[in-house]
Design a protein around this motif. Structure first.
Motif, PDB file in Angstrom:
ATOM      1  N   PRO A 131       0.832  -1.305  -0.078  1.00 52.12           N
ATOM      2  CA  PRO A 131      -0.013   0.072  -0.008  1.00 52.12           C
ATOM      3  C   PRO A 131       0.908   1.261   0.062  1.00 52.12           C
ATOM      4  O   PRO A 131       0.415   2.205  -0.589  1.00 52.12           O
ATOM      5  CB  PRO A 131      -0.870  -0.126   1.230  1.00 52.12           C
ATOM      6  CG  PRO A 131      -0.968  -1.599   1.840  1.00 52.12           C
ATOM      7  CD  PRO A 131       0.329  -2.053   1.295  1.00 52.12           C
ATOM      8  N   LEU A 132       1.981   1.399   0.716  1.00 53.77           N
ATOM      9  CA  LEU A 132       2.857   2.282   0.656  1.00 53.77           C
ATOM     10  C   LEU A 132       3.341   2.616  -0.673  1.00 53.77           C
ATOM     11  O   LEU A 132       3.358   3.816  -1.110  1.00 53.77           O
ATOM     12  CB  LEU A 132       4.055   2.244   1.825  1.00 53.77           C
ATOM     13  CG  LEU A 132       4.985   3.294   1.720  1.00 53.77           C
ATOM     14  CD1 LEU A 132       4.415   4.847   2.497  1.00 53.77           C
ATOM     15  CD2 LEU A 132       6.085   2.910   2.699  1.00 53.77           C
ATOM     16  N   LEU A 133       3.843   1.551  -1.189  1.00 56.06           N
ATOM     17  CA  LEU A 133       4.426   1.819  -2.796  1.00 56.06           C
ATOM     18  C   LEU A 133       3.283   2.249  -3.560  1.00 56.06           C
ATOM     19  O   LEU A 133       3.643   2.963  -4.406  1.00 56.06           O
ATOM     20  CB  LEU A 133       4.904   0.435  -3.341  1.00 56.06           C
ATOM     21  CG  LEU A 133       5.376   0.304  -4.626  1.00 56.06           C
ATOM     22  CD1 LEU A 133       6.485   1.303  -4.653  1.00 56.06           C
ATOM     23  CD2 LEU A 133       5.725  -0.935  -5.221  1.00 56.06           C
ATOM     24  N   ILE A 134       2.132   1.946  -3.531  1.00 54.17           N
ATOM     25  CA  ILE A 134       0.943   2.303  -4.378  1.00 54.17           C
ATOM     26  C   ILE A 134       0.850   3.853  -4.223  1.00 54.17           C
ATOM     27  O   ILE A 134       0.461   4.477  -4.919  1.00 54.17           O
ATOM     28  CB  ILE A 134      -0.306   1.450  -4.062  1.00 54.17           C
ATOM     29  CG1 ILE A 134      -0.078  -0.097  -4.750  1.00 54.17           C
ATOM     30  CG2 ILE A 134      -1.499   2.298  -4.907  1.00 54.17           C
ATOM     31  CD1 ILE A 134      -1.187  -0.865  -4.183  1.00 54.17           C
ATOM     32  N   VAL A 135       0.719   4.272  -2.953  1.00 49.76           N
ATOM     33  CA  VAL A 135       0.378   5.721  -2.358  1.00 49.76           C
ATOM     34  C   VAL A 135       1.649   6.542  -3.057  1.00 49.76           C
ATOM     35  O   VAL A 135       1.374   7.500  -3.557  1.00 49.76           O
ATOM     36  CB  VAL A 135       0.489   5.828  -0.955  1.00 49.76           C
ATOM     37  CG1 VAL A 135       0.384   7.145  -0.606  1.00 49.76           C
ATOM     38  CG2 VAL A 135      -1.000   5.054  -0.501  1.00 49.76           C
TER      39      VAL A 135
END
Length: 66
Positions: free
Chosen positions: A3-7
């Motif tokens: 999720p951090l990478l997507i954000v």
């Protein structure tokens, strides 16, 4: 971690997407009044000669004598 990478990826690509949708972006740095250019504000070495859309200033290089 995913999720951090997507954000981070969304934040990286979000600004160019919004720049195309912003009407002010197309008016900035547009040529005006002969050899002038539309800006938010003229610098001290430029002269205000007209106004562009969205209250931008049309600036020309040079400063006239008082």
């Amino acid at each position: 971690m995913k999720p951090l990478l997507i954000v981070l990826v969304l934040l990286f690509f979000w600004d160019p997407v919004l720049a195309g949708l912003n009407p002010l972006a197309s008016e900035m740095h547009r040529k005006c009044y002969g050899n002038g250019i539309c800006r938010l504000e003229c610098s001290t070495s430029e002269m205000l000669v007209a106004y562009c859309m969205f209250q931008l200033e049309c600036c020309v290089k040079g400063n006239p004598d008082p």
